[in-house]
Design a protein around this motif. Structure first.
Motif, PDB file in Angstrom:
ATOM      1  N   GLY A   1      -4.778  13.428  10.254  1.00 32.15           N
ATOM      2  CA  GLY A   1      -5.499  12.763   9.189  1.00 32.15           C
ATOM      3  C   GLY A   1      -5.406  11.248   9.296  1.00 32.15           C
ATOM      4  O   GLY A   1      -6.387  10.534   9.087  1.00 32.15           O
ATOM      5  N   GLY A   2      -4.215  10.759   9.663  1.00 29.46           N
ATOM      6  CA  GLY A   2      -4.045   9.321   9.861  1.00 29.46           C
ATOM      7  C   GLY A   2      -4.904   8.785  10.982  1.00 29.46           C
ATOM      8  O   GLY A   2      -5.502   7.705  10.866  1.00 29.46           O
TER       9      GLY A   2
ATOM     10  N   ILE B   1      -1.030   5.688   4.632  1.00 28.43           N
ATOM     11  CA  ILE B   1      -0.892   6.733   5.642  1.00 28.43           C
ATOM     12  C   ILE B   1       0.552   6.822   6.130  1.00 28.43           C
ATOM     13  O   ILE B   1       1.135   7.915   6.239  1.00 28.43           O
ATOM     14  CB  ILE B   1      -1.832   6.456   6.830  1.00 28.43           C
ATOM     15  CG1 ILE B   1      -3.289   6.490   6.372  1.00 28.43           C
ATOM     16  CG2 ILE B   1      -1.601   7.458   7.955  1.00 28.43           C
ATOM     17  CD1 ILE B   1      -4.269   6.034   7.431  1.00 28.43           C
ATOM     18  N   ILE B   2       1.157   5.673   6.411  1.00 27.72           N
ATOM     19  CA  ILE B   2       2.516   5.645   6.952  1.00 27.72           C
ATOM     20  C   ILE B   2       3.515   6.238   5.962  1.00 27.72           C
ATOM     21  O   ILE B   2       4.503   6.861   6.359  1.00 27.72           O
ATOM     22  CB  ILE B   2       2.891   4.195   7.323  1.00 27.72           C
ATOM     23  CG1 ILE B   2       2.087   3.762   8.544  1.00 27.72           C
ATOM     24  CG2 ILE B   2       4.387   4.054   7.602  1.00 27.72           C
ATOM     25  CD1 ILE B   2       2.196   2.295   8.871  1.00 27.72           C
ATOM     26  N   SER B   3       3.263   6.079   4.660  1.00 24.13           N
ATOM     27  CA  SER B   3       4.196   6.598   3.659  1.00 24.13           C
ATOM     28  C   SER B   3       4.325   8.106   3.695  1.00 24.13           C
ATOM     29  O   SER B   3       5.290   8.659   3.164  1.00 24.13           O
ATOM     30  CB  SER B   3       3.750   6.161   2.262  1.00 24.13           C
ATOM     31  OG  SER B   3       2.534   6.798   1.891  1.00 24.13           O
ATOM     32  N   THR B   4       3.363   8.798   4.325  1.00 29.62           N
ATOM     33  CA  THR B   4       3.407  10.262   4.357  1.00 29.62           C
ATOM     34  C   THR B   4       4.316  10.814   5.450  1.00 29.62           C
ATOM     35  O   THR B   4       4.624  12.008   5.438  1.00 29.62           O
ATOM     36  CB  THR B   4       1.996  10.843   4.555  1.00 29.62           C
ATOM     37  OG1 THR B   4       1.456  10.370   5.802  1.00 29.62           O
ATOM     38  CG2 THR B   4       1.073  10.426   3.423  1.00 29.62           C
TER      39      THR B   4
ATOM     40  N   GLY C   1      -3.299  -2.142   3.656  1.00 33.53           N
ATOM     41  CA  GLY C   1      -2.907  -1.311   2.525  1.00 33.53           C
ATOM     42  C   GLY C   1      -3.173   0.161   2.770  1.00 33.53           C
ATOM     43  O   GLY C   1      -2.350   1.022   2.442  1.00 33.53           O
ATOM     44  N   VAL C   2      -4.342   0.470   3.368  1.00 31.24           N
ATOM     45  CA  VAL C   2      -4.653   1.865   3.706  1.00 31.24           C
ATOM     46  C   VAL C   2      -3.665   2.386   4.756  1.00 31.24           C
ATOM     47  O   VAL C   2      -3.177   3.520   4.661  1.00 31.24           O
ATOM     48  CB  VAL C   2      -6.097   1.987   4.220  1.00 31.24           C
ATOM     49  CG1 VAL C   2      -6.390   3.421   4.643  1.00 31.24           C
ATOM     50  CG2 VAL C   2      -7.078   1.558   3.144  1.00 31.24           C
ATOM     51  N   ALA C   3      -3.361   1.554   5.747  1.00 31.66           N
ATOM     52  CA  ALA C   3      -2.383   1.953   6.766  1.00 31.66           C
ATOM     53  C   ALA C   3      -1.034   2.257   6.134  1.00 31.66           C
ATOM     54  O   ALA C   3      -0.354   3.219   6.510  1.00 31.66           O
ATOM     55  CB  ALA C   3      -2.243   0.848   7.809  1.00 31.66           C
TER      56      ALA C   3
ATOM     57  N   GLY D   1       0.812  -1.214   0.000  1.00 32.87           N
ATOM     58  CA  GLY D   1       0.000   0.000   0.000  1.00 32.87           C
ATOM     59  C   GLY D   1       0.843   1.260   0.000  1.00 32.87           C
ATOM     60  O   GLY D   1       0.491   2.259  -0.647  1.00 32.87           O
ATOM     61  N   SER D   2       1.962   1.231   0.717  1.00 34.76           N
ATOM     62  CA  SER D   2       2.869   2.383   0.737  1.00 34.76           C
ATOM     63  C   SER D   2       3.428   2.665  -0.652  1.00 34.76           C
ATOM     64  O   SER D   2       3.484   3.822  -1.104  1.00 34.76           O
ATOM     65  CB  SER D   2       4.021   2.134   1.716  1.00 34.76           C
ATOM     66  OG  SER D   2       3.561   2.017   3.039  1.00 34.76           O
ATOM     67  N   TYR D   3       3.834   1.609  -1.348  1.00 36.86           N
ATOM     68  CA  TYR D   3       4.406   1.805  -2.681  1.00 36.86           C
ATOM     69  C   TYR D   3       3.344   2.237  -3.687  1.00 36.86           C
ATOM     70  O   TYR D   3       3.633   3.010  -4.612  1.00 36.86           O
ATOM     71  CB  TYR D   3       5.101   0.525  -3.150  1.00 36.86           C
ATOM     72  CG  TYR D   3       6.521   0.404  -2.638  1.00 36.86           C
ATOM     73  CD1 TYR D   3       7.516   1.289  -3.070  1.00 36.86           C
ATOM     74  CD2 TYR D   3       6.873  -0.576  -1.726  1.00 36.86           C
ATOM     75  CE1 TYR D   3       8.818   1.185  -2.603  1.00 36.86           C
ATOM     76  CE2 TYR D   3       8.177  -0.682  -1.247  1.00 36.86           C
ATOM     77  CZ  TYR D   3       9.143   0.197  -1.693  1.00 36.86           C
ATOM     78  OH  TYR D   3      10.431   0.106  -1.229  1.00 36.86           O
ATOM     79  N   ILE D   4       2.115   1.760  -3.539  1.00 36.44           N
ATOM     80  CA  ILE D   4       1.043   2.222  -4.419  1.00 36.44           C
ATOM     81  C   ILE D   4       0.845   3.727  -4.238  1.00 36.44           C
ATOM     82  O   ILE D   4       0.718   4.482  -5.222  1.00 36.44           O
ATOM     83  CB  ILE D   4      -0.263   1.465  -4.119  1.00 36.44           C
ATOM     84  CG1 ILE D   4      -0.137   0.001  -4.539  1.00 36.44           C
ATOM     85  CG2 ILE D   4      -1.447   2.125  -4.839  1.00 36.44           C
ATOM     86  CD1 ILE D   4      -1.329  -0.846  -4.136  1.00 36.44           C
TER      87      ILE D   4
END
Length: 247
Positions: A101-102, A164-167, A159-161, A4-7
């Motif tokens: 937001g997370g 969020i973490i990628s930000t 995937g949603v998590a 999810g982070s890479y997407i």
């Protein structure tokens, strides 16, 4: 989670889409991967000893990490939106908008999961299989489908998590390893059986971790040690969790 982070990273860098607005795009591919893995691989050993299942999923994790290394290389990737440096000022404390937001997204997802489990036929089937697998099968519940669907829901939320973490964290193929331990601690801390207990466990663990890292002589490098200490204390003092109950 890292998928999810890479997407999110690809959509941000290639299409310049806001990471929070692209979060709805991560559950579908993540859930499909989760459903396929559970239905096609894990279900084949579902009645084997639990250790065998752990070894299998550990091997699947290594395969996914290796594929991500081949595709994206070990180089860290970042998702930095324009508002990444902004935050809500409360006296001397600044709370980043990304973190707020997370938190909001996490609470919304927890609410959706509660509704699915308690207000839908799918949720009733999942709870029935979790409570009494053989009885659920006797009344016509397709165990293989319910197992795969449950895994798919978990993968979608992960995937949603990851998006969020990628930000606020650099992305690498192995960046999800610490969250595996923390997820175990959160579930054990809150207890099994209720979504609200897991949410409370997550909030409690986050507070304990932040306070522990801010203590004199400690830092972020001790986060795993803090997680282990919390895990051991809860298992010794209250094995059922602070708020939950065993399934």
């Amino acid at each position: 989670m890292i998928v999810g982070s890479y997407i999110t990273w690809v959509l941000f860098t290639r299409l310049h889409l806001d990471p929070l607005l692209t979060l709805p795009s991560t559950p579908l591919p993540s859930s499909r991967i989760g459903y396929a893995l559970q239905r096609g691989v894990i279900n084949r050993v579902i009645r084997a000893p639990l250790l065998f299942t752990f070894l299998l999923t550990f091997g699947i994790n290594l395969v996914i990490v290796s594929l991500l290394l081949l595709i994206f290389t070990p180089d860290p990737r970042s998702v930095i939106p324009a508002y990444s440096g902004s935050g809500l000022q409360l006296g001397s404390i600044t709370i980043p908008f990304i973190r707020l937001g997370g938190l909001a997204v996490a609470l919304v997802l927890a609410g959706i999961l509660w509704l699915v489990l308690n207000r839908t036929r799918v949720g009733a089937a999942i709870l029935a299989v979790g409570a009494t697998r053989d009885a659920a099968q006797l009344v016509g519940v397709d165990l293989r489908h319910v197992y795969a669907l449950t895994f798919a829901i978990g993968a979608a939320f992960a995937g949603v998590a990851g998006g969020i973490i990628s930000t606020f964290q650099s992305i690498t193929p192995t960046a999800g390893d610490p969250y595996t331990l923390q997820a175990f601690v959160v579930v054990i801390l809150g207890g099994l059986g209720r979504v609200s207990a897991t949410v409370a466990g997550g909030l409690a663990f986050g507070l304990i971790e932040v306070l522990g890292q801010s203590a004199p002589g400690l830092g972020s490098s001790f986060s795993n040690a803090i997680a282990f200490v919390v895990l051991v204390l809860v298992l010794v003092v209250r094995p059922r969790g602070l708020l939950g109950r065993l399934a």
